[in-house]
Design a protein around this motif. Structure first.
Motif, PDB file in Angstrom:
ATOM      1  N   UNK A  92       0.814  -1.217   0.000  1.00 42.62           N
ATOM      2  CA  UNK A  92       0.000   0.000   0.000  1.00 42.62           C
ATOM      3  C   UNK A  92       0.847   1.267   0.000  1.00 42.62           C
ATOM      4  N   UNK A  93       2.177   1.108  -0.028  1.00 46.60           N
ATOM      5  CA  UNK A  93       3.063   2.271  -0.049  1.00 46.60           C
ATOM      6  C   UNK A  93       3.471   2.785   1.319  1.00 46.60           C
ATOM      7  N   UNK A  94       2.927   2.203   2.371  1.00 49.28           N
ATOM      8  CA  UNK A  94       3.275   2.603   3.733  1.00 49.28           C
ATOM      9  C   UNK A  94       4.443   1.775   4.242  1.00 49.28           C
ATOM     10  N   UNK A  95       5.254   2.383   5.097  1.00 53.49           N
ATOM     11  CA  UNK A  95       6.352   1.638   5.704  1.00 53.49           C
ATOM     12  C   UNK A  95       5.934   1.161   7.090  1.00 53.49           C
ATOM     13  N   UNK A  96       6.519   0.036   7.491  1.00 49.70           N
ATOM     14  CA  UNK A  96       6.279  -0.476   8.835  1.00 49.70           C
ATOM     15  C   UNK A  96       7.589  -1.005   9.389  1.00 49.70           C
ATOM     16  N   UNK A  97       7.671  -1.016  10.695  1.00 51.50           N
ATOM     17  CA  UNK A  97       8.844  -1.540  11.386  1.00 51.50           C
ATOM     18  C   UNK A  97       8.423  -2.842  12.034  1.00 51.50           C
ATOM     19  N   UNK A  98       9.191  -3.905  11.772  1.00 53.09           N
ATOM     20  CA  UNK A  98       8.826  -5.234  12.278  1.00 53.09           C
ATOM     21  C   UNK A  98      10.029  -5.889  12.945  1.00 53.09           C
ATOM     22  N   UNK A  99       9.755  -6.746  13.907  1.00 55.60           N
ATOM     23  CA  UNK A  99      10.777  -7.618  14.479  1.00 55.60           C
ATOM     24  C   UNK A  99      10.437  -9.026  14.031  1.00 55.60           C
TER      25      UNK A  99
ATOM     26  N   UNK B 179      10.636 -15.832   4.202  1.00 52.57           N
ATOM     27  CA  UNK B 179       9.636 -16.408   5.093  1.00 52.57           C
ATOM     28  C   UNK B 179      10.132 -16.185   6.510  1.00 52.57           C
ATOM     29  N   UNK B 180       9.257 -15.665   7.359  1.00 55.25           N
ATOM     30  CA  UNK B 180       9.669 -15.333   8.723  1.00 55.25           C
ATOM     31  C   UNK B 180       8.480 -15.398   9.658  1.00 55.25           C
ATOM     32  N   UNK B 181       8.802 -15.518  10.944  1.00 55.25           N
ATOM     33  CA  UNK B 181       7.772 -15.357  11.962  1.00 55.25           C
ATOM     34  C   UNK B 181       7.874 -13.921  12.441  1.00 55.25           C
ATOM     35  N   UNK B 182       6.795 -13.182  12.326  1.00 55.62           N
ATOM     36  CA  UNK B 182       6.763 -11.776  12.724  1.00 55.62           C
ATOM     37  C   UNK B 182       6.373 -11.692  14.194  1.00 55.62           C
ATOM     38  N   UNK B 183       7.312 -11.258  15.029  1.00 52.64           N
ATOM     39  CA  UNK B 183       7.019 -11.108  16.451  1.00 52.64           C
ATOM     40  C   UNK B 183       6.118  -9.911  16.695  1.00 52.64           C
ATOM     41  N   UNK B 184       6.147  -8.938  15.789  1.00 51.52           N
ATOM     42  CA  UNK B 184       5.282  -7.771  15.926  1.00 51.52           C
ATOM     43  C   UNK B 184       3.817  -8.165  15.750  1.00 51.52           C
ATOM     44  N   UNK B 185       3.527  -8.961  14.721  1.00 48.60           N
ATOM     45  CA  UNK B 185       2.153  -9.377  14.427  1.00 48.60           C
ATOM     46  C   UNK B 185       1.802 -10.727  15.052  1.00 48.60           C
ATOM     47  N   UNK B 186       2.812 -11.419  15.594  1.00 50.77           N
ATOM     48  CA  UNK B 186       2.650 -12.745  16.207  1.00 50.77           C
ATOM     49  C   UNK B 186       2.041 -13.752  15.244  1.00 50.77           C
ATOM     50  N   UNK B 187       2.617 -13.786  14.022  1.00 48.69           N
ATOM     51  CA  UNK B 187       2.126 -14.700  12.989  1.00 48.69           C
ATOM     52  C   UNK B 187       3.198 -14.879  11.920  1.00 48.69           C
ATOM     53  N   UNK B 188       3.146 -16.010  11.210  1.00 49.86           N
ATOM     54  CA  UNK B 188       4.074 -16.184  10.090  1.00 49.86           C
ATOM     55  C   UNK B 188       3.740 -15.194   8.978  1.00 49.86           C
ATOM     56  N   UNK B 189       4.774 -14.697   8.317  1.00 50.58           N
ATOM     57  CA  UNK B 189       4.602 -13.745   7.228  1.00 50.58           C
ATOM     58  C   UNK B 189       5.615 -14.036   6.132  1.00 50.58           C
ATOM     59  N   UNK B 190       5.317 -13.537   4.937  1.00 51.02           N
ATOM     60  CA  UNK B 190       6.241 -13.629   3.803  1.00 51.02           C
ATOM     61  C   UNK B 190       6.488 -12.204   3.320  1.00 51.02           C
ATOM     62  N   UNK B 191       7.771 -11.853   3.166  1.00 48.51           N
ATOM     63  CA  UNK B 191       8.163 -10.506   2.779  1.00 48.51           C
ATOM     64  C   UNK B 191       8.908 -10.532   1.453  1.00 48.51           C
ATOM     65  N   UNK B 192       8.594  -9.589   0.577  1.00 48.03           N
ATOM     66  CA  UNK B 192       9.336  -9.423  -0.666  1.00 48.03           C
ATOM     67  C   UNK B 192      10.667  -8.767  -0.288  1.00 48.03           C
ATOM     68  N   UNK B 193      11.786  -9.437  -0.582  1.00 42.78           N
ATOM     69  CA  UNK B 193      13.094  -8.957  -0.138  1.00 42.78           C
ATOM     70  C   UNK B 193      13.398  -7.568  -0.687  1.00 42.78           C
TER      71      UNK B 193
END
Length: 71
Positions: free
Chosen positions: A23-30, A42-56
């Motif tokens: 959406x064009x917004x930035x976010x900070x994640x652990x 592929x990572x587990x996002x501690x911020x969202x407490x769920x598995x996530x996939x990020x475009x490198x």
């Protein structure tokens, strides 16, 4: 960027990223990175407490994080 991600995966290290979302917004994640699959992380996002996939290519910054355990 890929080398830092590979190092974090092999050393089981948490990382903090700044990510540019679709959406064009930035976010900070652990994250606890798990695997690099093609151009995605592929990572587990501690911020969202769920598995996530990020475009490198949308990861703008990365740094290691030290998680302190409560004693």
């Amino acid at each position: 960027m890929i080398k830092e991600l590979q190092r974090a995966i092999s050393q089981h290290q948490h990382i903090q990223i700044i990510y540019l979302g679709g959406d064009g917004n930035t976010s900070q994640r652990i994250l606890r990175p798990v695997e690099i699959a093609g151009d995605r992380l592929k990572a587990y996002c501690l911020t969202r407490r769920a598995p996530r996939v990020f475009n490198i290519e949308n990861i703008l910054a990365i740094q290691p994080v030290v998680i302190r355990s409560a004693v």
